[in-house]
Design a protein around this motif. Structure first.
Motif, PDB file in Angstrom:
ATOM      1  N   MET A 125     -10.819  -0.662   9.149  1.00 15.22           N
ATOM      2  CA  MET A 125     -10.301  -0.696   7.783  1.00 15.22           C
ATOM      3  C   MET A 125      -9.271   0.409   7.617  1.00 15.22           C
ATOM      4  O   MET A 125      -9.503   1.549   8.018  1.00 15.22           O
ATOM      5  N   GLU A 126      -8.164   0.069   6.999  1.00 18.37           N
ATOM      6  CA  GLU A 126      -7.093   1.044   6.807  1.00 18.37           C
ATOM      7  C   GLU A 126      -6.579   0.994   5.376  1.00 18.37           C
ATOM      8  O   GLU A 126      -6.416  -0.077   4.795  1.00 18.37           O
TER       9      GLU A 126
ATOM     10  N   ALA B 178     -13.025  14.682   2.692  1.00 19.48           N
ATOM     11  CA  ALA B 178     -14.053  13.941   3.420  1.00 19.48           C
ATOM     12  C   ALA B 178     -15.174  13.515   2.476  1.00 19.48           C
ATOM     13  O   ALA B 178     -15.676  12.385   2.564  1.00 19.48           O
ATOM     14  N   GLU B 179     -15.583  14.417   1.568  1.00 20.22           N
ATOM     15  CA  GLU B 179     -16.607  14.064   0.583  1.00 20.22           C
ATOM     16  C   GLU B 179     -16.187  12.841  -0.219  1.00 20.22           C
ATOM     17  O   GLU B 179     -16.986  11.930  -0.467  1.00 20.22           O
ATOM     18  N   SER B 180     -14.939  12.807  -0.651  1.00 22.51           N
ATOM     19  CA  SER B 180     -14.445  11.715  -1.477  1.00 22.51           C
ATOM     20  C   SER B 180     -14.467  10.384  -0.735  1.00 22.51           C
ATOM     21  O   SER B 180     -14.952   9.371  -1.260  1.00 22.51           O
ATOM     22  N   ILE B 181     -13.954  10.365   0.504  1.00 18.83           N
ATOM     23  CA  ILE B 181     -13.930   9.109   1.254  1.00 18.83           C
ATOM     24  C   ILE B 181     -15.342   8.660   1.606  1.00 18.83           C
ATOM     25  O   ILE B 181     -15.647   7.455   1.617  1.00 18.83           O
ATOM     26  N   LEU B 182     -16.258   9.595   1.864  1.00 23.26           N
ATOM     27  CA  LEU B 182     -17.645   9.234   2.172  1.00 23.26           C
ATOM     28  C   LEU B 182     -18.342   8.622   0.960  1.00 23.26           C
ATOM     29  O   LEU B 182     -19.072   7.639   1.087  1.00 23.26           O
ATOM     30  N   ARG B 183     -18.133   9.209  -0.220  1.00 27.41           N
ATOM     31  CA  ARG B 183     -18.733   8.645  -1.441  1.00 27.41           C
ATOM     32  C   ARG B 183     -18.194   7.240  -1.694  1.00 27.41           C
ATOM     33  O   ARG B 183     -18.938   6.327  -2.048  1.00 27.41           O
ATOM     34  N   GLY B 184     -16.876   7.077  -1.522  1.00 31.20           N
ATOM     35  CA  GLY B 184     -16.291   5.764  -1.729  1.00 31.20           C
ATOM     36  C   GLY B 184     -16.793   4.752  -0.719  1.00 31.20           C
ATOM     37  O   GLY B 184     -17.051   3.584  -1.063  1.00 31.20           O
ATOM     38  N   LEU B 185     -16.957   5.173   0.524  1.00 32.79           N
ATOM     39  CA  LEU B 185     -17.430   4.259   1.559  1.00 32.79           C
ATOM     40  C   LEU B 185     -18.860   3.808   1.290  1.00 32.79           C
ATOM     41  O   LEU B 185     -19.205   2.639   1.518  1.00 32.79           O
ATOM     42  N   ARG B 186     -19.718   4.712   0.809  1.00 30.34           N
ATOM     43  CA  ARG B 186     -21.085   4.318   0.447  1.00 30.34           C
ATOM     44  C   ARG B 186     -21.066   3.224  -0.622  1.00 30.34           C
ATOM     45  O   ARG B 186     -21.810   2.239  -0.556  1.00 30.34           O
ATOM     46  N   THR B 187     -20.222   3.412  -1.634  1.00 28.78           N
ATOM     47  CA  THR B 187     -20.117   2.419  -2.705  1.00 28.78           C
ATOM     48  C   THR B 187     -19.584   1.095  -2.167  1.00 28.78           C
ATOM     49  O   THR B 187     -20.103   0.019  -2.487  1.00 28.78           O
TER      50      THR B 187
ATOM     51  N   PHE C  95     -10.964  -3.648   1.794  1.00 27.87           N
ATOM     52  CA  PHE C  95     -11.022  -2.203   1.597  1.00 27.87           C
ATOM     53  C   PHE C  95      -9.793  -1.612   0.917  1.00 27.87           C
ATOM     54  O   PHE C  95      -9.950  -0.765   0.023  1.00 27.87           O
ATOM     55  N   PRO C  96      -8.552  -1.974   1.291  1.00 28.46           N
ATOM     56  CA  PRO C  96      -7.405  -1.341   0.632  1.00 28.46           C
ATOM     57  C   PRO C  96      -7.410  -1.518  -0.882  1.00 28.46           C
ATOM     58  O   PRO C  96      -7.140  -0.564  -1.624  1.00 28.46           O
TER      59      PRO C  96
ATOM     60  N   LYS D 176     -10.221  -8.192  -8.898  1.00 26.38           N
ATOM     61  CA  LYS D 176      -9.563  -6.923  -9.216  1.00 26.38           C
ATOM     62  C   LYS D 176      -9.176  -6.169  -7.953  1.00 26.38           C
ATOM     63  O   LYS D 176      -8.194  -5.427  -7.940  1.00 26.38           O
ATOM     64  N   PHE D 177      -9.931  -6.360  -6.882  1.00 28.61           N
ATOM     65  CA  PHE D 177      -9.616  -5.699  -5.612  1.00 28.61           C
ATOM     66  C   PHE D 177      -8.575  -6.480  -4.811  1.00 28.61           C
ATOM     67  O   PHE D 177      -8.290  -6.129  -3.667  1.00 28.61           O
ATOM     68  N   GLU D 178      -8.052  -7.545  -5.388  1.00 24.55           N
ATOM     69  CA  GLU D 178      -6.995  -8.364  -4.779  1.00 24.55           C
ATOM     70  C   GLU D 178      -7.425  -8.919  -3.426  1.00 24.55           C
ATOM     71  O   GLU D 178      -6.703  -8.858  -2.427  1.00 24.55           O
TER      72      GLU D 178
END
Length: 454
Positions: free
Chosen positions: A154-155, A203-212, A271-272, A426-428
């Motif tokens: 995912m990118e 890193a904290e931000s991307i990890l929280r988003g990835l969990r969601t 993901f994008p 909404k995530f297209e």
């Protein structure tokens, strides 16, 4: 990728995180550092424990049932709670100045790396994510057995995330179906696509988003564990202790929108759009909250799930209808009117699907018949039916009691379908999804409704 050479633990076995030491308690230096071992226990409940045989006896006197601060040898401060076994305490051997006990991080997950550390990459375990396959799958041989491992890449600028199924997960699922609980299902790796370093806060931000993101894809809460990083000097360090809430495997009878046959490609495509919304200051909290309600609804009894799902739908309706230009008179619209308008904007049919016979019966029998301008009698639509059921469940005065189990099950199915499609739109997302409302015997995998068919 780190730690892939070591096989993950078996289902429900503890996950060792690291050995470290405590140098200060409430900013007071200890005479000697206190050695500790940090372990994530998965059974009988998920708990991250800081274990030691030589905790200072002063902790029992001063910090019993209190939250207090400890300083790790890397200088990081974290809040903890004290626990110990009475037998270990009273019958301890050796020095009376120490005892065997545990400390629990007050927050989980808990960042334990220094925030000013620059890192090159992050690696982690994923717990309780379902299998998926796609065009990037790998083949692996373990102990003479051949496995097809689901892979997704995912990118979204500047991030690149790789997720790979563990070879042991095929056998682990057999154990989980008998014992329930938790298991490492996948490993993951994060880096910047441009190769630059990034901060622990990033890193904290991307990890929280990835969990969601993974919880939305799975339809139930899954978490990350053993989160490690490679710093700018190529040193390995532990980034986090603990994990977020995870649904035990006995809840995995639930379904999500993610098609397992090409799920890796679906995740890459989704993901994008998800990340753009998650990072949007006006949408980030809404996305996290709605997805939390979504997977809780998906893993609860129907009557509980209906209420949580309605909260998610009302939140989405108010947010989307209030965007510029806002829908006129939005504050005066009822919950079902907002939802009806939202479905119209998204392009989702508001009529009760043919597969929801229980909900159709409820609408016919319980909702008052009305006549349109031409005088023709008609049945209430989906938004009306699920809002009426939700209202009857939470209000003390019951208009439709009893509501059949079939109607309630259909109401939660329809509500979850609405949430999935609204978020995917909404995530297209323009790929395939699993339609939870398809009739028995029909192919559940189909294109999302807004894909133009040639």
């Amino acid at each position: 990728m780190m730690f892939l050479n070591n096989a993950p633990p078996k289902p429900n076995e503890p996950i060792f995180l690291e050995n470290t030491s405590i140098t200060h308690i409430e900013n007071l230096r200890l005479r000697e550092p206190c050695s500790v071992k940090v372990v994530l226990h998965l059974s009988p409940t998920i708990r991250c424990r800081i274990e030691s045989d030589n905790l200072p006896i002063q902790l029992v006197k001063d910090y019993q049932n209190k939250i207090f601060l400890i300083t790790l040898k890397n200088g990081r401060n974290i809040k903890v709670l004290l626990s110990y076994n009475l037998n270990d305490f009273f019958y301890r051997k050796g020095s009376k100045k120490t005892f065997k006990g545990f400390l629990f991080p007050y927050m989980s997950p808990c960042t334990v790396a220094q925030l000013n550390t620059l890192i090159k990459s992050v690696s982690f375990y994923i717990l309780n994510f379902e299998s998926f396959y796609g065009s990037r799958d790998k083949r692996a041989e373990v102990d003479g057995n051949h496995y097809r491992l689901g892979v997704t890449e995912m990118e979204c600028d500047p991030w690149q995330i790789d997720i790979t199924e563990t070879p042991s997960f095929f056998e682990n699922r057999k154990i989980l179906k008998q014992e329930d609980g938790y298991s490492v299902s996948h490993t993951g790796f994060i880096k910047r696509s441009d190769g630059e370093t990034f901060s622990v806060k990033e890193a904290e931000s991307i990890l929280r988003g990835l969990r969601t993101f993974l919880s939305f894809a799975s339809g139930s809460a899954c978490g990350l564990a053993l989160v490690k990083a490679i710093d700018e000097y190529d040193g390995e360090l532990v980034l986090e202790w603990g994990t977020s809430h995870i649904e035990p495997w006995n809840q995995k009878t639930t379904r999500s929108w993610l098609p397992s046959t090409d799920g890796g490609d679906s995740l890459s495509q989704l993901f994008p759009g998800f990340w753009r919304f998650y990072k949007n200051p006006d949408w980030g909290n809404i996305v996290s909250t709605v997805i939390d309600w979504y997977f809780n609804s998906n893993n609860s009894p129907a009557h509980v799930g209906i209420i949580s799902a309605q909260a998610a739908l009302e939140s989405l309706s108010y947010k989307i209808l209030g965007e510029k230009p806002p829908v006129k008179g939005i504050k005066k619209l009822s919950a079902e009117e907002k939802l009806r308008k939202l479905l119209e904007i998204i392009g989702i049919d508001k009529e009760i699907p043919s597969s929801c016979e229980g909900l159709k019966d409820f609408s016919k029998q319980q909702i008052k018949q009305r006549r349109d301008k031409n005088g023709d009698c008609y049945i209430g639509d989906g938004p009306e039916a699920i809002v009426q059921i939700r209202n009857d469940l939470i209000h003390p005065e019951k208009k439709y009691n009893p509501i059949s189990a079939e109607a309630q099950i259909d109401a939660i199915r329809l509500s979850l379908w609405y949430i999935e499609l609204i978020l995917l739109r909404k995530f297209e997302y323009y790929g395939r999804y699993m339609n939870r409302l398809r009739n028995s015997g029909e192919d559940a995998y189909e294109d999302v409704p807004w894909v133009k068919r040639v």
